[in-house]
Design a protein around this motif. Structure first.
Motif, PDB file in Angstrom:
ATOM      1  N   ALA A 410     -73.838  45.248 -46.603  1.00  0.00           N
ATOM      2  CA  ALA A 410     -72.391  45.423 -46.763  1.00  0.00           C
ATOM      3  C   ALA A 410     -71.890  46.558 -45.880  1.00  0.00           C
ATOM      4  CB  ALA A 410     -72.064  45.708 -48.221  1.00  0.00           C
ATOM      5  N   GLN A 411     -70.688  46.383 -45.347  1.00  0.00           N
ATOM      6  CA  GLN A 411     -70.122  47.358 -44.416  1.00  0.00           C
ATOM      7  C   GLN A 411     -68.933  48.069 -45.061  1.00  0.00           C
ATOM      8  OE1 GLN A 411     -71.423  47.923 -41.140  1.00  0.00           O
ATOM      9  NE2 GLN A 411     -73.073  46.761 -42.081  1.00  0.00           N
ATOM     10  N   ASN A 431     -67.286  37.208 -44.180  1.00  0.00           N
ATOM     11  CA  ASN A 431     -68.695  36.834 -44.120  1.00  0.00           C
ATOM     12  C   ASN A 431     -68.962  36.094 -42.818  1.00  0.00           C
ATOM     13  OD1 ASN A 431     -71.325  36.068 -44.535  1.00  0.00           O
ATOM     14  ND2 ASN A 431     -70.896  34.698 -46.258  1.00  0.00           N
ATOM     15  N   ILE A 432     -69.773  36.710 -41.945  1.00  0.00           N
ATOM     16  CA  ILE A 432     -70.120  36.071 -40.682  1.00  0.00           C
ATOM     17  C   ILE A 432     -71.501  35.452 -40.740  1.00  0.00           C
ATOM     18  CG2 ILE A 432     -68.594  37.530 -39.310  1.00  0.00           C
ATOM     19  CD1 ILE A 432     -70.997  39.246 -38.562  1.00  0.00           C
ATOM     20  N   LYS A 437     -77.053  33.815 -47.175  1.00  0.00           N
ATOM     21  CA  LYS A 437     -77.441  35.018 -46.448  1.00  0.00           C
ATOM     22  C   LYS A 437     -76.192  35.635 -45.805  1.00  0.00           C
ATOM     23  CE  LYS A 437     -82.166  33.521 -45.437  1.00  0.00           C
ATOM     24  NZ  LYS A 437     -83.174  33.271 -44.369  1.00  0.00           N
ATOM     25  N   PRO A 438     -75.374  36.285 -46.627  1.00  0.00           N
ATOM     26  CA  PRO A 438     -74.122  36.834 -46.078  1.00  0.00           C
ATOM     27  C   PRO A 438     -74.371  37.999 -45.131  1.00  0.00           C
ATOM     28  CG  PRO A 438     -74.439  37.550 -48.339  1.00  0.00           C
ATOM     29  CD  PRO A 438     -75.524  36.553 -48.057  1.00  0.00           C
ATOM     30  N   GLU A 439     -73.492  38.138 -44.168  1.00  0.00           N
ATOM     31  CA  GLU A 439     -73.490  39.265 -43.243  1.00  0.00           C
ATOM     32  C   GLU A 439     -72.046  39.669 -43.002  1.00  0.00           C
ATOM     33  OE1 GLU A 439     -75.630  38.681 -39.626  1.00  0.00           O
ATOM     34  OE2 GLU A 439     -77.212  37.504 -40.583  1.00  0.00           O
ATOM     35  N   TRP A 440     -71.870  40.928 -42.637  1.00  0.00           N
ATOM     36  CA  TRP A 440     -70.529  41.443 -42.402  1.00  0.00           C
ATOM     37  C   TRP A 440     -70.512  42.247 -41.112  1.00  0.00           C
ATOM     38  CZ3 TRP A 440     -73.080  41.374 -47.010  1.00  0.00           C
ATOM     39  CH2 TRP A 440     -72.501  40.612 -48.043  1.00  0.00           C
TER      40      TRP A 440
END
Length: 474
Positions: A410-411, A431-432, A437-440
């Motif tokens: 998390a950012q 969410n990118i 498997k979420p990414e930020w």
């Protein structure tokens, strides 16, 4: 990268996290005008999930999306480029239009309350959307990076959006000059002929906003050719401090540039000067220092043998007996009170550093010629305290800091009051990755408007620029 506390926290879905650090935060603001402010309460409350899925903020705060990558720029020059990074806000003049002094710009004179927001685009050759090339504003037509400029009214409505400089590479951060221009820094060392470039890269360029102070596409070569990150001016002497974010060992250096025409105003940096690198006697690597408050006197400034790095990158050059002091991930740099502060985002012994940390903030006092470690982020022992890897830093209206993190999971943007209270100010919600498997995308470029009523903020991926308003403490 090993799993960090923030990655572990993101998997648990925990919220309301804070930064773990040691050190005396009050020292960061000693002698500044901001230090007379209240210092801020312990934040503005918990972050509220954004129903639009873009940016989580405390209750009472609101955001406006100013610009997104891929949208058309109002100037008609092309699409908004990708990889939004370092940024700064400047008050615009009532009587002077924008442009490069060669017919670009219309002298809009939109009036009192107008703000120029200049934004870096850290595009390499593989960048998704390049900064469009514009006649008179392009250094190397084959390079994809540069800056764009947004002109905003007092309500943060976008009046114009255009190219500030093009044909540069990997524009990461930079800093404002003493005369309200932006120094944009290339975080690369490409030479002409490498990866399709037609000119050498690794320089600083001066980006202006009006006909009195136009953008110059001539690199400031005397300030060095290396993997630049950020710069900060000493308003008393005109000296410019520079950080180097080298990607591999030997790691980067902390520099001082002494202009031949200190505080000479627009264009004076092109007159050249002397570039020096910091040597801390007995300390070859800043990561080996772990005790906050540890201070070193007798700092030496050693002239860089070849600032343009014609044959050898500066950090590899021979600095004579005693060598030179390196540090991994030297990033943010700003001036406060009587000192310059700079950030080491992290250090990993597994990658060649002499020590391990999740972020340091150092203070150099030029009058006393003294370097002090004032903040250490971490340690990684408590997953309820996920703060790590500080990158861009700016002073907040309340007298504290806003810290953009740059790591996995998390950012956040964290606020830090001058009394040492730490709180989450913003959290990325775009969410990118995937649902499983979420990414930020990381945050970058935090900067306040000249009237301190708005914090401008970039999400690096997808490139998004926000204007955040609310009950800021003053």
């Amino acid at each position: 990268m090993p799993t960090t506390r923030r990655q572990a926290l993101a998997r648990t879905g925990a919220v309301g996290a804070a930064v773990a650090f040691s050190g005396a935060l009050s020292e960061l603001f000693a002698g500044t005008a901001e230090a007379q402010a209240t210092g801020g309460k312990a934040g503005y409350g918990p972050l509220v999930p954004d129903p639009e899925g873009l940016l989580d903020l405390p209750k009472g705060f609101h955001y406006k999306v100013l610009s997104r990558e891929g949208d058309p720029m109002r100037s008609g020059e092309g699409k908004v480029p990708s990889n939004h990074d370092g940024m700064a806000a400047f008050p615009a003049s009532r009587s002077h239009g924008h442009g490069n002094g060669k017919g670009h710009g219309n002298g809009s004179g939109h009036g009192k309350g107008v703000t120029w927001l200049v934004r870096n685009h850290e595009n390499r050759m593989s960048g998704r959307i390049a900064v469009p090339t514009v006649k008179g504003l392009t250094y190397d037509p084959e390079a994809k990076g540069g800056c764009t400029v947004l002109e905003l009214d007092r309500h943060n409505n976008v009046l114009d959006e255009r190219v500030g400089i093009a044909g540069t590479s990997t524009n990461c951060a930079g800093g404002p000059s003493l005369w309200d221009t932006w120094l944009t820094c290339e975080e690369t060392e490409f030479k002409a002929g490498e990866e399709g470039h037609t000119k050498d890269h690794g320089y600083i360029f001066e980006v202006g906003f009006d006909r009195r102070r136009p953008t110059s596409v001539e690199p400031l070569k005397a300030m060095g050719r290396f993997q630049h990150e950020a710069v900060a001016f000493d308003p008393r002497t005109g000296a410019v401090y520079e950080t180097e974010d080298a990607f591999d060992k030997p790691f980067g250096l902390f520099y001082r540039f002494l202009p031949r025409k200190p505080k000479g105003g627009y264009g004076s940096l092109h007159a050249g000067g002397r570039l020096e690198a910091m040597r801390v006697p007995g300390v070859p690597d800043l990561s080996a220092v772990t005790e906050t408050g540890k201070s070193f006197g007798g700092i030496e400034w050693v002239e860089v043998p070849d600032p343009e790095a014609k044959e050898t990158p500066i950090r590899f050059q021979d600095f004579g007996k005693g060598g030179i002091t390196h540090a991994q991930k030297l990033e943010g740099c700003y001036w406060g009170g009587s000192s310059v502060y700079f950030v080491s985002s992290f250090a990993h012994s597994s990658e060649g550093s002499q020590g391990d940390h999740l972020g340091q903030v150092w203070r150099y006092d030029p009058r006393r010629n003294r370097l002090t470690l004032v903040i250490v982020f971490g340690p990684e022992t408590d997953i309820q305290l996920p703060g790590s890897e500080p990158d861009n830093i700016c002073l907040a209206p309340s007298g504290g800091l806003m810290v953009c993190e740059d790591g996995g999971g998390a950012q956040h943007v964290f606020g830090v009051t001058k009394r040492g209270k730490v709180y989450a100010m913003a959290r990325g919600a775009q969410n990118i990755g995937t649902p499983d498997k979420p990414e930020w995308g990381e945050f970058a470029g935090a900067a306040f408007s000249p009237d301190h009523r708005t914090m401008y903020l970039n999400c690096y991926t997808p490139g998004t620029t926000f204007a955040i308003t609310g009950p800021w403490e003053h």
